[in-house]
Write a protein that holds these residues in place. Structure first.
Motif, PDB file in Angstrom:
ATOM      1  N   UNK A   1      11.324  51.580  36.888  1.00 15.14           N
ATOM      2  CA  UNK A   1      10.511  52.388  35.973  1.00 15.14           C
ATOM      3  C   UNK A   1       9.774  53.416  36.836  1.00 15.14           C
ATOM      4  N   UNK A   2       9.761  54.666  36.410  1.00 21.16           N
ATOM      5  CA  UNK A   2       9.056  55.701  37.149  1.00 21.16           C
ATOM      6  C   UNK A   2       9.867  56.399  38.220  1.00 21.16           C
ATOM      7  N   UNK A   3      11.153  56.126  38.283  1.00 19.26           N
ATOM      8  CA  UNK A   3      11.999  56.772  39.303  1.00 19.26           C
ATOM      9  C   UNK A   3      12.295  58.217  38.894  1.00 19.26           C
ATOM     10  N   UNK A   4      12.297  59.153  39.861  1.00 18.58           N
ATOM     11  CA  UNK A   4      12.785  60.499  39.572  1.00 18.58           C
ATOM     12  C   UNK A   4      14.290  60.421  39.326  1.00 18.58           C
ATOM     13  N   UNK A   5      14.761  61.180  38.331  1.00 19.58           N
ATOM     14  CA  UNK A   5      16.158  61.069  37.908  1.00 19.58           C
ATOM     15  C   UNK A   5      16.915  62.381  38.121  1.00 19.58           C
ATOM     16  N   UNK A   6      18.235  62.254  38.347  1.00 21.99           N
ATOM     17  CA  UNK A   6      19.127  63.396  38.506  1.00 21.99           C
ATOM     18  C   UNK A   6      20.417  63.104  37.762  1.00 21.99           C
ATOM     19  N   UNK A   7      21.260  64.127  37.607  1.00 21.87           N
ATOM     20  CA  UNK A   7      22.571  63.943  36.979  1.00 21.87           C
ATOM     21  C   UNK A   7      23.584  63.498  38.032  1.00 21.87           C
ATOM     22  N   UNK A   8      24.476  62.603  37.640  1.00 20.86           N
ATOM     23  CA  UNK A   8      25.606  62.216  38.474  1.00 20.86           C
ATOM     24  C   UNK A   8      26.534  63.419  38.580  1.00 20.86           C
ATOM     25  N   UNK A   9      27.079  63.675  39.758  1.00 24.74           N
ATOM     26  CA  UNK A   9      27.900  64.867  39.972  1.00 24.74           C
ATOM     27  C   UNK A   9      29.277  64.786  39.324  1.00 24.74           C
ATOM     28  N   UNK A  10      29.749  63.588  38.986  1.00 21.98           N
ATOM     29  CA  UNK A  10      31.084  63.442  38.411  1.00 21.98           C
ATOM     30  C   UNK A  10      31.049  63.510  36.886  1.00 21.98           C
ATOM     31  N   UNK A  11      30.226  62.668  36.255  1.00 23.57           N
ATOM     32  CA  UNK A  11      30.229  62.569  34.798  1.00 23.57           C
ATOM     33  C   UNK A  11      28.981  63.154  34.141  1.00 23.57           C
ATOM     34  N   UNK A  12      28.043  63.623  34.937  1.00 25.71           N
ATOM     35  CA  UNK A  12      26.773  64.164  34.449  1.00 25.71           C
ATOM     36  C   UNK A  12      25.909  63.137  33.724  1.00 25.71           C
ATOM     37  N   UNK A  13      26.166  61.849  33.974  1.00 22.70           N
ATOM     38  CA  UNK A  13      25.266  60.817  33.480  1.00 22.70           C
ATOM     39  C   UNK A  13      24.024  60.835  34.362  1.00 22.70           C
ATOM     40  N   UNK A  14      23.024  60.075  33.990  1.00 28.22           N
ATOM     41  CA  UNK A  14      21.763  60.089  34.733  1.00 28.22           C
ATOM     42  C   UNK A  14      21.717  58.932  35.726  1.00 28.22           C
ATOM     43  N   UNK A  15      21.095  59.192  36.873  1.00 25.44           N
ATOM     44  CA  UNK A  15      20.926  58.162  37.897  1.00 25.44           C
ATOM     45  C   UNK A  15      19.661  58.466  38.689  1.00 25.44           C
ATOM     46  N   UNK A  16      19.230  57.493  39.466  1.00 21.77           N
ATOM     47  CA  UNK A  16      18.043  57.683  40.290  1.00 21.77           C
ATOM     48  C   UNK A  16      18.309  58.770  41.323  1.00 21.77           C
ATOM     49  N   UNK A  17      17.299  59.605  41.544  1.00 19.43           N
ATOM     50  CA  UNK A  17      17.446  60.675  42.529  1.00 19.43           C
ATOM     51  C   UNK A  17      17.625  60.071  43.913  1.00 19.43           C
ATOM     52  N   UNK A  18      18.455  60.694  44.713  1.00 20.90           N
ATOM     53  CA  UNK A  18      18.746  60.182  46.051  1.00 20.90           C
ATOM     54  C   UNK A  18      17.623  60.469  47.049  1.00 20.90           C
ATOM     55  N   UNK A  19      16.725  61.394  46.719  1.00 19.78           N
ATOM     56  CA  UNK A  19      15.664  61.749  47.668  1.00 19.78           C
ATOM     57  C   UNK A  19      16.258  62.503  48.843  1.00 19.78           C
ATOM     58  N   UNK A  20      15.662  62.347  50.008  1.00 21.12           N
ATOM     59  CA  UNK A  20      16.191  62.995  51.199  1.00 21.12           C
ATOM     60  C   UNK A  20      15.533  64.320  51.488  1.00 21.12           C
TER      61      UNK A  20
END
Length: 158
Positions: A31-50
């Motif tokens: 809960x509270x994770x920054x989210x980004x789109x998956x590069x393949x299917x554009x589903x949502x996932x936790x941001x990788x950071x970096x």
């Protein structure tokens, strides 16, 4: 004490825009994770950071232990999650750390740009990172050790 996760702030106005997204297969995030789109299917996932943080959609309103995305083009639906959408005017709240230690914010933090970091499955404003900036501190509450922030336009997904 501070917060243990990022969350939308209502300090500077009404509630944030909240949208529901399909979750990337087998995704797990707190809960509270920054989210980004998956590069393949554009589903949502936790941001990788970096060091290059871009493409932030927002902050998850719920944690997920194992994501199953909705079937594409079918009638079966999988797991979805609500996300507080990051916009240039949307304020969030969180805890600031420096080398793993929770910090008491002060006036010197207000208006400063910082990176973010994940430690022990939770996300924090990283006071030690002024190089890989992703957010600007917009205020603070020293008594509760909470910082208020907005994501930078350069870090937000279009």
């Amino acid at each position: 004490m501070g917060l243990t996760r990022f969350q939308p702030s209502r300090r500077a106005g009404g509630p944030p825009e909240v949208k529901e997204f399909d979750i990337q297969a087998s995704a797990t995030f707190p809960h509270g994770a920054p989210m980004q789109r998956d590069t393949v299917e554009s589903d949502i996932e936790e941001h990788a950071g970096g060091s290059t943080v871009t493409g932030i959609i927002g902050v998850s309103m719920f944690g997920v232990s194992s994501g199953v995305p909705a079937a594409k083009g079918g009638t079966a639906f999988g797991t979805r999650v609500q996300v507080a959408v990051a916009r240039q005017d949307t304020e969030f709240a969180g805890t600031m750390i420096n080398s793993g230690t929770i910090q008491t914010p002060a006036s010197g933090n207000d208006g400063t740009q910082y990176g973010m970091i994940k430690v022990n499955s939770e996300w924090y404003v990283d006071e030690a990172d002024t190089s890989n900036v992703v957010l600007t501190v917009t205020g603070f509450d020293a008594n509760t050790k909470i910082v208020f922030f907005k994501f930078l336009a350069s870090a937000i997904a279009d």
